[in-house]
Design a protein around this motif. Structure first.
Motif, mmCIF file in Angstrom:
data_model
loop_
_atom_site.group_PDB
_atom_site.id
_atom_site.type_symbol
_atom_site.label_atom_id
_atom_site.label_comp_id
_atom_site.label_asym_id
_atom_site.label_seq_id
_atom_site.Cartn_x
_atom_site.Cartn_y
_atom_site.Cartn_z
ATOM 1 N N ASN A 1 -0.245 28.466 13.539
ATOM 2 C CA ASN A 1 0.448 27.457 14.413
ATOM 3 C C ASN A 1 -0.164 26.125 14.121
ATOM 4 O OD1 ASN A 1 -1.216 27.835 16.145
ATOM 5 N ND2 ASN A 1 0.407 28.984 17.546
ATOM 6 N N THR A 2 -1.372 25.956 13.314
ATOM 7 C CA THR A 2 -2.063 24.557 13.247
ATOM 8 C C THR A 2 -1.928 24.352 11.543
ATOM 9 O OG1 THR A 2 -4.126 25.644 13.036
ATOM 10 C CG2 THR A 2 -3.393 24.799 15.106
ATOM 11 N N TYR A 3 -2.126 23.078 11.391
ATOM 12 C CA TYR A 3 -1.908 22.556 10.046
ATOM 13 C C TYR A 3 -3.010 21.749 9.867
ATOM 14 C CZ TYR A 3 0.483 18.646 11.879
ATOM 15 O OH TYR A 3 0.940 17.511 12.391
ATOM 16 N N MET A 4 -3.510 21.291 8.624
ATOM 17 C CA MET A 4 -4.425 20.125 8.407
ATOM 18 C C MET A 4 -3.721 18.951 7.690
ATOM 19 S SD MET A 4 -7.580 20.972 9.358
ATOM 20 C CE MET A 4 -8.561 19.730 8.334
ATOM 21 N N PRO A 5 -3.949 17.953 8.136
ATOM 22 C CA PRO A 5 -3.184 16.683 7.603
ATOM 23 C C PRO A 5 -4.179 15.909 6.569
ATOM 24 C CG PRO A 5 -3.643 16.215 9.825
ATOM 25 C CD PRO A 5 -4.411 17.430 9.473
ATOM 26 N N TYR A 6 -3.891 15.379 5.380
ATOM 27 C CA TYR A 6 -4.739 14.539 4.590
ATOM 28 C C TYR A 6 -3.839 13.509 4.315
ATOM 29 C CZ TYR A 6 -6.978 18.901 4.079
ATOM 30 O OH TYR A 6 -7.557 20.413 4.415
ATOM 31 N N ILE A 7 -4.620 12.304 4.264
ATOM 32 C CA ILE A 7 -3.877 10.927 3.623
ATOM 33 C C ILE A 7 -4.660 10.775 2.343
ATOM 34 C CG2 ILE A 7 -3.548 8.600 4.041
ATOM 35 C CD1 ILE A 7 -2.195 9.723 6.133
ATOM 36 N N LEU A 8 -3.891 10.666 1.164
ATOM 37 C CA LEU A 8 -4.312 10.641 -0.139
ATOM 38 C C LEU A 8 -3.625 9.463 -0.985
ATOM 39 C CD1 LEU A 8 -3.596 14.538 -1.047
ATOM 40 C CD2 LEU A 8 -5.817 13.390 -0.269
ATOM 41 N N PRO A 9 -4.369 9.048 -1.652
ATOM 42 C CA PRO A 9 -4.116 7.597 -2.623
ATOM 43 C C PRO A 9 -3.282 8.069 -3.837
ATOM 44 C CG PRO A 9 -6.480 8.151 -2.899
ATOM 45 C CD PRO A 9 -5.967 8.987 -1.831
ATOM 46 N N HIS A 10 -3.445 9.188 -4.377
ATOM 47 C CA HIS A 10 -3.010 9.487 -5.629
ATOM 48 C C HIS A 10 -1.757 10.546 -5.603
ATOM 49 C CE1 HIS A 10 -5.933 6.499 -7.150
ATOM 50 N NE2 HIS A 10 -6.716 7.658 -6.748
ATOM 51 N N GLN A 11 -1.138 10.806 -6.559
ATOM 52 C CA GLN A 11 -0.023 11.722 -6.803
ATOM 53 C C GLN A 11 -0.576 13.104 -7.030
ATOM 54 O OE1 GLN A 11 1.669 8.257 -9.060
ATOM 55 N NE2 GLN A 11 3.165 10.145 -9.186
ATOM 56 N N ASN A 12 -1.791 13.570 -7.015
ATOM 57 C CA ASN A 12 -2.041 14.915 -6.878
ATOM 58 C C ASN A 12 -3.540 14.955 -6.257
ATOM 59 O OD1 ASN A 12 -4.528 14.747 -9.093
ATOM 60 N ND2 ASN A 12 -2.650 14.006 -10.153
ATOM 61 N N TYR A 13 -3.799 16.342 -5.485
ATOM 62 C CA TYR A 13 -5.123 16.226 -5.255
ATOM 63 C C TYR A 13 -5.524 17.832 -5.343
ATOM 64 C CZ TYR A 13 -9.361 15.838 -2.281
ATOM 65 O OH TYR A 13 -10.509 15.572 -1.669
ATOM 66 N N GLU B 1 0.730 -1.180 0.055
ATOM 67 C CA GLU B 1 0.246 -0.028 -0.004
ATOM 68 C C GLU B 1 0.840 1.445 0.019
ATOM 69 O OE1 GLU B 1 -3.295 0.638 2.683
ATOM 70 O OE2 GLU B 1 -1.890 2.054 3.281
ATOM 71 N N VAL B 2 0.634 1.965 -1.000
ATOM 72 C CA VAL B 2 1.406 3.319 -1.110
ATOM 73 C C VAL B 2 0.481 4.346 -0.927
ATOM 74 C CG1 VAL B 2 2.739 4.890 -2.403
ATOM 75 C CG2 VAL B 2 3.185 2.353 -2.719
ATOM 76 N N LYS B 3 0.719 5.069 0.050
ATOM 77 C CA LYS B 3 -0.218 6.459 0.294
ATOM 78 C C LYS B 3 0.685 7.705 0.475
ATOM 79 C CE LYS B 3 -4.419 4.823 1.001
ATOM 80 N NZ LYS B 3 -5.252 3.973 1.949
ATOM 81 N N TYR B 4 0.042 8.831 0.461
ATOM 82 C CA TYR B 4 0.704 10.233 0.542
ATOM 83 C C TYR B 4 0.099 11.041 1.668
ATOM 84 C CZ TYR B 4 3.091 8.572 -3.645
ATOM 85 O OH TYR B 4 3.681 7.810 -4.587
ATOM 86 N N GLU B 5 0.756 11.654 2.564
ATOM 87 C CA GLU B 5 0.334 12.470 3.407
ATOM 88 C C GLU B 5 0.532 13.980 2.978
ATOM 89 O OE1 GLU B 5 1.738 11.868 7.423
ATOM 90 O OE2 GLU B 5 0.071 12.884 8.237
ATOM 91 N N VAL B 6 -0.322 14.807 2.934
ATOM 92 C CA VAL B 6 -0.173 16.175 2.744
ATOM 93 C C VAL B 6 -0.445 17.213 4.057
ATOM 94 C CG1 VAL B 6 -0.926 18.051 1.112
ATOM 95 C CG2 VAL B 6 -0.417 16.080 0.285
ATOM 96 N N TRP B 7 0.392 17.958 4.346
ATOM 97 C CA TRP B 7 0.118 18.813 5.601
ATOM 98 C C TRP B 7 -0.189 20.358 4.899
ATOM 99 C CZ3 TRP B 7 3.904 18.076 9.972
ATOM 100 C CH2 TRP B 7 3.740 16.636 10.569
ATOM 101 N N ILE B 8 -1.339 20.946 5.066
ATOM 102 C CA ILE B 8 -1.393 22.333 4.557
ATOM 103 C C ILE B 8 -1.519 23.471 5.709
ATOM 104 C CG2 ILE B 8 -2.900 23.831 3.319
ATOM 105 C CD1 ILE B 8 -3.748 21.491 1.495
ATOM 106 N N GLN B 9 -0.829 24.383 5.894
ATOM 107 C CA GLN B 9 -0.687 25.353 6.824
ATOM 108 C C GLN B 9 -0.789 26.562 6.370
ATOM 109 O OE1 GLN B 9 3.087 25.799 8.893
ATOM 110 N NE2 GLN B 9 2.157 26.107 10.700
ATOM 111 N N GLU B 10 -1.684 27.282 6.570
ATOM 112 C CA GLU B 10 -1.889 28.775 6.434
ATOM 113 C C GLU B 10 -0.717 29.712 7.067
ATOM 114 O OE1 GLU B 10 -5.672 30.650 6.911
ATOM 115 O OE2 GLU B 10 -4.754 32.660 7.017
#
Ligand code: UDP
Length: 539
Positions: free
Chosen positions: A491-503, A478-487
């Motif tokens: 000082n907080t961020y939103m984490p996302y787990i994604l199955p593909h190479q773009n979102y 299983e290959v997954k990607y994690e993306v963190w987005i911070q404004e």
């Protein structure tokens, strides 16, 4: 004994000259006394004074040169137990010129590893504190090979498991006591002093209650490699196993901390798992024959105690069942749980605890070190007897702890089987269990972001990347990607787990805002890769 050393012929005159002219040379690794190992040329030991001696000459080297900080508190730990004040190493200094007035030195030609064993009467300590650290310290220095000489300076006798120490090198290990036999002044041509603590996973509670070490640096891989080499050296073959000869081992103690209904327990195990169930005991079998049996077992059942260190020899997929006497909380004493749970050990671990006071037999009248409490004030004895759980405590002489841990136990079979049924994932007969992969992903490559503004309150952020370079050579479940987005500025961020190479993100994305975006790859849920360089994305 002195004959043994002189078998390797060295040019005595040349050695003496070298010592007189070069003196002692020391170069160490490590910033602190707790992580230091030192390599010496011509470190000497005076058997009368029981002191190591560093001879100064113009050519001497002492790195680190700590000055008096060498005594604050010591140059290094001689055992693998961190910062224990009975295990410190230091040396005395003398000018090389003093050699003229001293007994003639006896030179030890072998490359020598000098250390303290911590508690060579106890199997857990033998493996955890001595054998594993010695084995991996020897791996660290290539001249500490099969011909290396081990010197144990803690001052104890051989101990009952000395044969295990003999497996580490082809030369007979020397005890402090034996050094006298060689002469008044011994000089080690080349020696290493101290032990690597890299493989230890447990702290025994000298300064805080016992528990797993804060920063464990060893995995099951290193433990299993060590175990398999030890088995080779004991001439034990990990034979081919078939489903049919699955069996359970009950490791029994015979002098204290007994299972009082062992026969009943064995019968229950055999019935429940439909497996042959056998007992082993250190008082009846050789260590090697026990390891031979354990290395083919599907399950090891035992009271808490040093004999459980042998679980490192279980095959992958096997289960370790640790039994605890009444009033002892399994969560507070976890050397074997921690071992079984090291990544790559691939063992299942289950603890069972006796909660029925009547099923426990205590020994208040035994000596204190076997759990006796008769020497305590009556009030204290009553308090201990009434207590339902030993509170957390420091090592090593807590009478309440010793009282409880040395109780015998009638194992309540229904509650025991309940715990096993609840906790065991599948039948623990998975001898075919393969080592799980521990290959981590590389960084994702070419991370990019694109943004667009839809309306005054609506924007999109598209993040894309390429697979890590090593993925194309791997078969990963299983290959997954994690993306963190911070404004930016938050000082907080939103984490996302994604199955593909773009979102494309549109929720919570504001126009005319700068976002910081991190991306990493994850294999099989828990093998985390590094984050790629942070992206600055302006909507
Ligand atoms: N031991 C044994 N049989 C017994 C009791 C102890 O072989 O009935 C061994 C045990 O494996 C350990 C040593 O004796 O290597 C010291 O046991 P102790 O109870 O002091 O330590 P623990 O097992 O609690 O670590």
């Amino acid at each position: 004994q002195s004959q043994e050393l002189s078998q390797v012929r060295i040019d005595y005159h040349a050695a003496l000259l070298a010592l007189q002219e070069q003196g002692t040379r020391m170069v160490c690794t490590g910033k602190m006394h707790t992580d230091r190992i030192c390599r010496f040329d011509y470190l000497c030991y005076c058997t009368e004074a029981e002191e190591f001696v560093f001879f100064h000459s113009n050519a001497s080297v002492m790195l680190p040169n700590l000055g008096p900080r060498r005594f604050q508190p010591a140059l290094l730990d001689l055992s693998s137990v961190e910062d224990h004040n009975t295990q410190y190493f230091n040396f005395l200094e003398l000018p090389a010129a003093a050699l003229k007035f001293m007994p003639k030195p006896v030179f030890v030609p072998d490359v020598t590893l000098i250390l303290n064993r911590f508690n060579p009467d106890n199997l857990m300590h033998i493996f955890h504190d001595d054998l594993l650290p010695i084995f991996y310290t020897m791996q660290q220095y290539s001249d500490l090979d099969d011909e290396a000489r081990l010197v144990f300076m803690e001052g104890w006798g051989e101990g009952v498991h000395f044969d295990l120490y003999r497996l580490l090198s082809s030369k007979q290990p020397l005890l402090k006591e034996q050094l006298k036999n060689f002469g008044k002044l011994m000089c080690f041509t080349r020696s290493y002093v101290g032990l690597s603590k890299m493989t230890t996973w447990y702290q025994y509670g000298f300064v805080q209650p016992q528990g797993p070490k804060a920063n464990i640096l060893v995995s099951g891989n290193e433990i299993r490699q060590f175990a398999s080499i030890m088995m080779e050296r004991m001439n034990i073959s990990a034979g081919e196993k078939t489903e049919e000869d699955d069996y359970i081992v009950v490791f029994s103690r015979s002098t204290n901390r007994l299972i009082l209904n062992e026969a009943e327990l064995i019968l229950a195990l055999a019935q429940e798992f439909q497996m042959r169930t056998i007992t082993v005991s250190l008082d009846e079998q050789s260590f090697a024959s026990i390891i031979q049996i354990i290395s083919g077992a599907s399950m090891l059942v035992s009271m808490h105690g040093a004999q459980l260190i042998t679980s490192m020899f279980l095959p992958r997929g096997a289960a370790v069942i640790e039994l605890f006497p009444y009033a002892v909380n399994p969560e507070h004493y976890t050397p074997y749980k921690t071992l079984a749970s090291l990544p790559g050990m691939d063992l299942q671990y289950v603890a069972w605890r006796n909660t029925i006071g009547e099923n426990s037999v205590a020994y208040p009248d035994r000596p204190w070190d076997q759990g006796g409490i008769a020497h305590l004030e009556k009030e204290e004895q009553d308090r201990i007897m009434a207590s339902k759980e030993v509170p957390r405590h420091l090592c090593c002489r807590n009478p309440e702890w010793l009282f409880r841990i040395y109780q015998d136990t009638v194992v309540d079979v229904p509650s025991f089987l309940d715990v096993l049924r609840e906790s065991l994932k599948g039948k623990p007969s998975l001898k075919k269990t393969k080592a799980t992969s521990t290959v981590h992903p590389g960084r994702v490559r070419e991370p990019k972001c694109q943004t667009s503004v839809q309306a005054t309150n609506e924007a999109k952020l598209t993040v894309s990347w390429q697979i890590p370079w090593n993925l194309k050579y791997l078969k990963v479940r299983e290959v997954k990607y994690e993306v963190w987005i911070q404004e930016q500025g938050e000082n907080t961020y939103m984490p996302y787990i994604l199955p593909h190479q773009n979102y494309t993100f549109s929720e919570n994305i504001k126009p005319f805002t700068t976002y910081l975006v991190w991306v990493r790859c994850i294999f099989n849920k828990n093998l985390l890769g590094p984050f790629a360089d942070v992206l600055l994305c302006k909507t």
